[in-house]
Each structure stands twice: as structure tokens, then as C-alpha cells.
Scaffold this motif. Structure first.
Motif, mmCIF file in Angstrom:
data_model
loop_
_atom_site.group_PDB
_atom_site.id
_atom_site.type_symbol
_atom_site.label_atom_id
_atom_site.label_comp_id
_atom_site.label_asym_id
_atom_site.label_seq_id
_atom_site.Cartn_x
_atom_site.Cartn_y
_atom_site.Cartn_z
ATOM 1 N N ASP A 240 0.828 -1.215 0.000
ATOM 2 C CA ASP A 240 0.000 0.000 0.000
ATOM 3 C C ASP A 240 0.863 1.267 0.000
ATOM 4 O O ASP A 240 0.538 2.251 -0.679
ATOM 5 C CB ASP A 240 -0.907 -0.017 1.244
ATOM 6 C CG ASP A 240 -1.814 1.189 1.293
ATOM 7 O OD1 ASP A 240 -2.740 1.253 0.469
ATOM 8 O OD2 ASP A 240 -1.584 2.085 2.131
ATOM 9 N N ASP A 244 0.427 4.148 -2.632
ATOM 10 C CA ASP A 244 0.022 5.492 -2.179
ATOM 11 C C ASP A 244 1.183 6.487 -2.143
ATOM 12 O O ASP A 244 0.988 7.646 -1.777
ATOM 13 C CB ASP A 244 -0.599 5.412 -0.772
ATOM 14 C CG ASP A 244 -1.952 4.733 -0.785
ATOM 15 O OD1 ASP A 244 -2.484 4.479 -1.878
ATOM 16 O OD2 ASP A 244 -2.487 4.449 0.309
ATOM 17 N N ARG A 249 5.185 6.011 7.873
ATOM 18 C CA ARG A 249 4.334 4.971 8.455
ATOM 19 C C ARG A 249 4.767 4.810 9.904
ATOM 20 O O ARG A 249 5.958 4.699 10.177
ATOM 21 C CB ARG A 249 4.492 3.678 7.650
ATOM 22 C CG ARG A 249 3.913 2.422 8.206
ATOM 23 C CD ARG A 249 2.428 2.293 8.086
ATOM 24 N NE ARG A 249 1.897 2.280 6.726
ATOM 25 C CZ ARG A 249 0.583 2.402 6.476
ATOM 26 N NH1 ARG A 249 -0.283 2.550 7.464
ATOM 27 N NH2 ARG A 249 0.158 2.393 5.238
ATOM 28 N N LYS A 396 1.422 9.158 10.395
ATOM 29 C CA LYS A 396 1.436 9.239 8.921
ATOM 30 C C LYS A 396 0.772 10.568 8.582
ATOM 31 O O LYS A 396 0.069 11.136 9.431
ATOM 32 C CB LYS A 396 0.676 8.056 8.302
ATOM 33 C CG LYS A 396 -0.771 7.923 8.751
ATOM 34 C CD LYS A 396 -1.439 6.652 8.264
ATOM 35 C CE LYS A 396 -2.873 6.589 8.772
ATOM 36 N NZ LYS A 396 -3.565 5.358 8.473
HETATM 37 C C1 FPP Z 1 -4.134 0.581 3.939
HETATM 38 O O1 FPP Z 1 -5.069 1.444 3.355
HETATM 39 C C2 FPP Z 1 -4.046 -0.648 3.093
HETATM 40 C C3 FPP Z 1 -4.786 -1.779 3.222
HETATM 41 C C4 FPP Z 1 -5.725 -1.905 4.347
HETATM 42 C C5 FPP Z 1 -4.708 -2.926 2.279
HETATM 43 C C6 FPP Z 1 -3.897 -2.700 1.016
HETATM 44 C C7 FPP Z 1 -3.928 -3.885 0.099
HETATM 45 C C8 FPP Z 1 -3.121 -4.026 -0.961
HETATM 46 C C9 FPP Z 1 -2.100 -3.014 -1.328
HETATM 47 C C10 FPP Z 1 -3.235 -5.266 -1.815
HETATM 48 C C11 FPP Z 1 -2.027 -6.153 -1.683
HETATM 49 C C12 FPP Z 1 -2.206 -7.071 -0.533
HETATM 50 C C13 FPP Z 1 -1.274 -7.916 -0.032
HETATM 51 C C14 FPP Z 1 -1.644 -8.838 1.051
HETATM 52 C C15 FPP Z 1 0.108 -7.971 -0.527
HETATM 53 P P1 FPP Z 1 -5.002 3.018 3.428
HETATM 54 O O2 FPP Z 1 -4.103 3.541 2.380
HETATM 55 O O3 FPP Z 1 -6.403 3.488 3.395
HETATM 56 O O4 FPP Z 1 -4.422 3.275 4.883
HETATM 57 P P2 FPP Z 1 -3.115 4.046 5.328
HETATM 58 O O5 FPP Z 1 -3.517 5.463 5.498
HETATM 59 O O6 FPP Z 1 -2.730 3.421 6.633
HETATM 60 O O7 FPP Z 1 -2.083 3.881 4.274
#
Ligand code: FPP
Ligand code: MG
Length: 490
Positions: A240, A244, A249, A396
Motif C-alpha cells: 500500500d 500510495d 508509516r 502518517k
Molecule cells: C491501507 O489502506 C491498506 C490496506 C488496508 C490494504 C492494502 C492492500 C493491498 C495493497 C493489496 C495487496 C495485498 C497484499 C496482502 C500484498 P489506506 O491507504 O487506506 O491506509 P493508510 O492510510 O494506513 O495507508
């Protein structure tokens, strides 16, 4: 609710009594270097035995339940994190041992996110559901027996064998013969496990209602499952953060910022590889299927999000242009299930399966329904915090969603009050000033409040589902966790 409470009540009584009636029920305790196991019958004869651990890193130890007793109704619930904090600390420590590789740099990246403390929500839920339902399922005695048959090649011993074997799994080994006996020799070395003989329940009139304070132990397979769900979560975060382009993190440079995109993606893949090996060791194909479907769901959730935001630009098929907030809200909840709640729900369900709950028993449904509702509530609160909290609390960047072109709950609800939000959502907040304008529209709307109400409704459903469980400290901790998820500020 009633669908499972009627069937569940009958099952609980029967299976709980069976579990508690057996004289072979054992208790184990862990110290840093040894496990002591003793059966209730043996304990009565004052005979405990102690096995030395081959290494300090053993995870597959039957960790005893916390000593806390059931809270009388009305008194404060146990803090869910404090309740299982020794177990969580132990899991975190031993998890790093699953990630060694012959490439030190790969080991370093794979371990990177585990070195910064996470909330450990997913492992906590696995442990709490294990504790709340162990002893209830028809297969509990068999699972307990498998966990304790260490000397006879039982599950605990199996879990602790290295995930990589230098002769077979780990290496490119040019001198290894084309067909090697190493597979068969490893497996045939282990003595066969004695057959399982189910305990004979006493006649129904002599059975006693179990004491509410007799909390069953957490099995080694369930402890390992807790680590597996955390590893999958971290693998998804590694990927992710690449997608993104996230710089931070958990208050530190993200893995892509520290190591670059390529190594980060590979580290995520490596974690999934280790997860697969650990999963197969659990010896329960239903759990393998459940967890494999979680990985697919995570990817599907990410694809759904990509499609909503960049579908047309990426030439993805099946992209339709939502014209009302309601359409996007439905997609948003579906995406929240796939990206967040699926792992929580299926992880809890898998814990219950590992505790011996079988087809037709209600406990798997309770775990799944609780996790699903709690997971969606968790994600909704996360999306509120993206508007309300700053980098210092979140670890973050705050406000990241709008910068990524994402319209979450607060913006979607704000659209219902302020039509000007529509064009901003459609152009993914790309024009100068769009993000600021969208934040202002959210501030001048009930977007955050309505998202919070939705989170509270999901949390309420999760809480309601718990009423199907028999009273225990673990159930009280799960109730406490439900409140905590919606009240959290970071
Ligand atoms: C965080 O989201 C990300 C996830 C909950 C899942 C992301 C899934 C993938 C990238 C698919 C690949 C999966 C695997 C198992 C390799 P967010 O961006 O909303 O949260 P954040 O602000 O913490 O980044
Ligand atoms: Mg992200």
C-alpha cells in the motif's frame, strides 16, 4: 441474531460440558526458557513435568489464560490490551524469527514495520476470540489433545520446526541431487501420533455447569494464527505504501522511502511466502482457505479503490461514473470490508475453527459477524481521523485521502449537503485549492458526525453479536474493544 442464538444455546451447553467434564484437560505455563505442562489429574497428584525449550523463541506454547476473574456486571471491563499484554508481547518478539532469510537485506525490510509498535488489533482479536470460544466447539478436546501431544509429533512441535530448511526450502543448492530423500526422511523421522480417543461424557444428569471463571487456554495454532494475520496486514501495508507513495508509516520513514519501491514490494511478497508456510503448518484446510481468501479480498479492495479513483485513466474495465453520493457510499462500504474488515472477520473466524468449532456450530458465525462489523467501524473511524488528526498522532500524514483523490465517508456525506462537492470528487481533488475547498465543505457539513454515527451503528451490531457468547473475561474484553475502536483518537 436469532438465527444463531437458538442453535447456539443448545450447542454451547452440550459442548462446554463435554469439554469441562474430561479428566484429561491440561494446563500449561510458559516461562522464558521452559514450558510446564500438567494435566488436571496429574496436578492433583502434585506431579508437574518440565520440558526445556530448544530456543527462547518458541511460540507454539500453550499460554495460560490471564488470571483475571470475570467482572461482575456493572464493574469496569478489562482493558482488552492489558488483558492479553504478555501474550501480545511474546507474539511480537517471536514473530521476527519467522522472517529470517539468507539475504540479510530482505530480512531487514521484512522486519522493518514490526520494529515500530502497531496497535496489534488483529492479533488481539484472534486471541480474544480464541479465549472466548475455546471449549465450546465439538472438536475442542481433539484440538487440545493435538496441542499437547508434543513428544509424539503433535501440532506444537510441528509449528516450531523452522519454516525454511537449508537442504530443501531455503537455498539454491547446486550439489543437491535431483531427487532427494530429504522430504521423506524429515517426515518419517517423526513418530506417528497416537490415535485420538474422544472422551466419554458422563451421563447428562451428572454433568455440572462449568464455573464462569474457568477460562480455557489459547492453543499454539491460535497464537501462530495471530502472528499470521499481523504478517498479512504488514505485507499489505508494504504494498500500500508503494501504491500510495506514502512517505511515513508509524512515525518513521515508510519502507519505500527507506528502501525503495522494488525492495518494498518484494519484502511484502516474502512475508506472504512465509505466511503461506506457517499457515499450512496449522493443519486445518478450512483456515488455509479462509486466510487465502483474505489475501484475495485485500487485493480486490485495493483494485476497487483504484477503479473508483483512477479507473478511467488506467483503462480499467467496468468503470461506471457514480452520479449520487449513495452509489459511492455503497462502494465505499464494500471497499472497507474488502480492505479492512475481511482480515479482521476471517481472522477471528479462523481462530474459532482452530479451537475445534465445526460446521453447524454458531461460534464461527459469531466471530465472523463481530469482526465484519468491527472492521467496518474501525475503517470509518480511520477515515474520520484522516480529517481530524494530524501527523503527530497518526504517525502518517493527516489529510492524505483527499490528496490521493479518495472521497471517504465525511466527503461523501458532505456531498449530500453541498452539491459543489460533486465536481471535486469527480476530478479527484486535482485542481489547485480543491483539497482545501473539500475540507472546508466537510467542516461546514455533518459529514464527520454522520460517518461517526455510521461507525457507531456498525460497532453496535458487533456488540450485539457478542451477546450470543457465554459470559467470560474475554467476552468483556471484546465488548471493551468495541468501545475503544469507536472512541480512539489515533
Ligand atoms: C491501507 O489502506 C491498506 C490496506 C488496508 C490494504 C492494502 C492492500 C493491498 C495493497 C493489496 C495487496 C495485498 C497484499 C496482502 C500484498 P489506506 O491507504 O487506506 O491506509 P493508510 O492510510 O494506513 O495507508
Ligand atoms: Mg495508504
Amino acid at each position: 441474531m436469532s438465527r444463531w442464538s437458538v442453535a447456539g444455546a443448545r450447542v454451547t451447553r452440550q459442548s462446554t460440558l463435554n469439554a469441562s467434564s474430561s479428566s484429561s484437560v491440561s494446563r500449561c505455563a510458559i516461562t522464558r526458557t521452559s514450558i510446564k505442562c500438567y494435566s488436571v489429574a496429574a496436578a492433583q497428584k502434585q506431579s508437574t513435568k518440565s520440558h526445556s525449550l530448544p530456543s527462547q523463541s518458541r511460540v507454539s506454547t500453550v499460554i495460560p489464560p490471564p488470571t483475571q476473574t470475570l467482572q461482575p456486571s456493572g464493574s469496569p471491563r478489562p482493558d482488552p490490551y492489558k488483558f492479553l499484554s504478555p501474550q501480545l508481547a511474546h507474539l511480537r518478539e517471536t514473530l521476527l524469527n519467522l522472517l529470517g532469510s539468507s539475504h540479510p537485506s530482505l530480512t531487514e525490510i521484512a522486519r522493518y514495520y514490526f520494529l515500530h509498535p502497531s496497535k496489534q488489533l488483529r492479533p488481539l482479536l484472534v486471541l480474544l476470540f480464541s479465549q472466548a470460544t475455546n471449549g465450546l466447539g465439538r472438536g475442542w478436546q481433539e484440538k487440545l489433545w493435538a496441542a499437547e501431544c508434543e513428544g509424539a509429533g503433535g501440532r506444537a512441535e510441528e509449528l516450531d520446526r523452522p519454516l525454511t530448511r537449508s537442504d530443501v526450502l531455503n537455498d539454491w543448492n547446486p550439489s543437491m541431487p535431483d531427487y532427494t530423500s530429504s522430504f521423506s526422511s524429515t517426515f518419517s523421522m517423526r513418530p506417528p501420533r497416537p490415535p485420538y480417543v474422544p472422551p466419554i461424557p458422563p451421563p447428562s444428569e451428572t454433568r455440572l455447569e462449568p464455573a464462569l471463571t474457568s477460562t480455557p487456554m489459547i492453543l499454539p495454532t491460535q497464537l501462530r494464527l495471530a502472528q499470521i494475520v499481523e504478517m498479512i496486514h504488514v505485507a499489505s501495508l508494504l504494498h500500500d505504501d508503494v501504491i500510495d507513495k506514502s512517505p511515513l508509516r508509524r512515525g518513521a520513514p515508510s519502507a519505500p522511502a527507506a528502501f525503495g519501491n522494488k525492495l518494498t514490494v518484494l519484502a511484502g511478497d516474502f512475508l506472504l511466502g512465509r505466511t503461506s508456510a506457517a499457515l499450512s503448518r496449522l493443519g486445518e484446510s478450512e483456515v488455509v482457505e479462509l486466510i487465502a481468501s483474505v489475501i484475495a479480498n485485500l487485493v480486490e479492495g485495493e483494485i476497487l479503490q483504484l477503479k473508483t479513483v483512477h479507473g478511467a485513466d488506467l483503462g480499467m474495465t467496468g468503470v461506471t461514473k457514480p452520479t449520487v453520493a449513495g452509489d459511492l457510499l455503497n462502494i465505499y462500504i464494500q471497499k472497507s470490508y474488502l480492505k479492512t474488515a475481511s482480515l479482521i472477520a476471517k481472522g477471528a473466524r479462523a481462530a474459532v475453527v482452530l479451537g475445534g468449532c465445526k460446521e453447524g456450530e454458531v461460534w464461527k458465525e459469531v466471530a465472523y459477524a463481530y469482526g465484519r462489523n468491527l472492521g467496518i467501524a474501525f475503517q470509518l473511524v480511520d477515515d474520520i481521523l484522516d480529517y481530524e488528526a494530524g501527523e503527530n498522532t497518526l504517525g502518517k500524514p493527516g489529510g492524505a485521502d483527499l490528496h490521493l483523490g479518495l472521497a471517504t465517508g465525511p466527503a461523501l456525506y458532505a456531498w449530500e449537503e453541498h452539491p459543489e462537492m460533486g465536481p471535486l470528487i469527480e476530478r479527484k481533488f486535482k485542481h489547485d485549492g480543491d483539497v482545501e475547498l473539500a475540507r472546508d465543505l466537510v467542516r461546514r457539513s455533518a459529514g464527520v458526525e454522520r460517518t461517526r454515527n455510521l461507525a457507531l451503528a456498525y460497532a453496535g451490531k458487533a456488540r450485539e453479536v457478542l451477546s450470543a457468547l457465554p459470559d467470560s473475561d474475554a467476552k468483556s474484553a471484546l465488548e471493551g474493544l468495541t468501545e475503544r475502536v469507536v472512541k480512539r483518537t489515533s
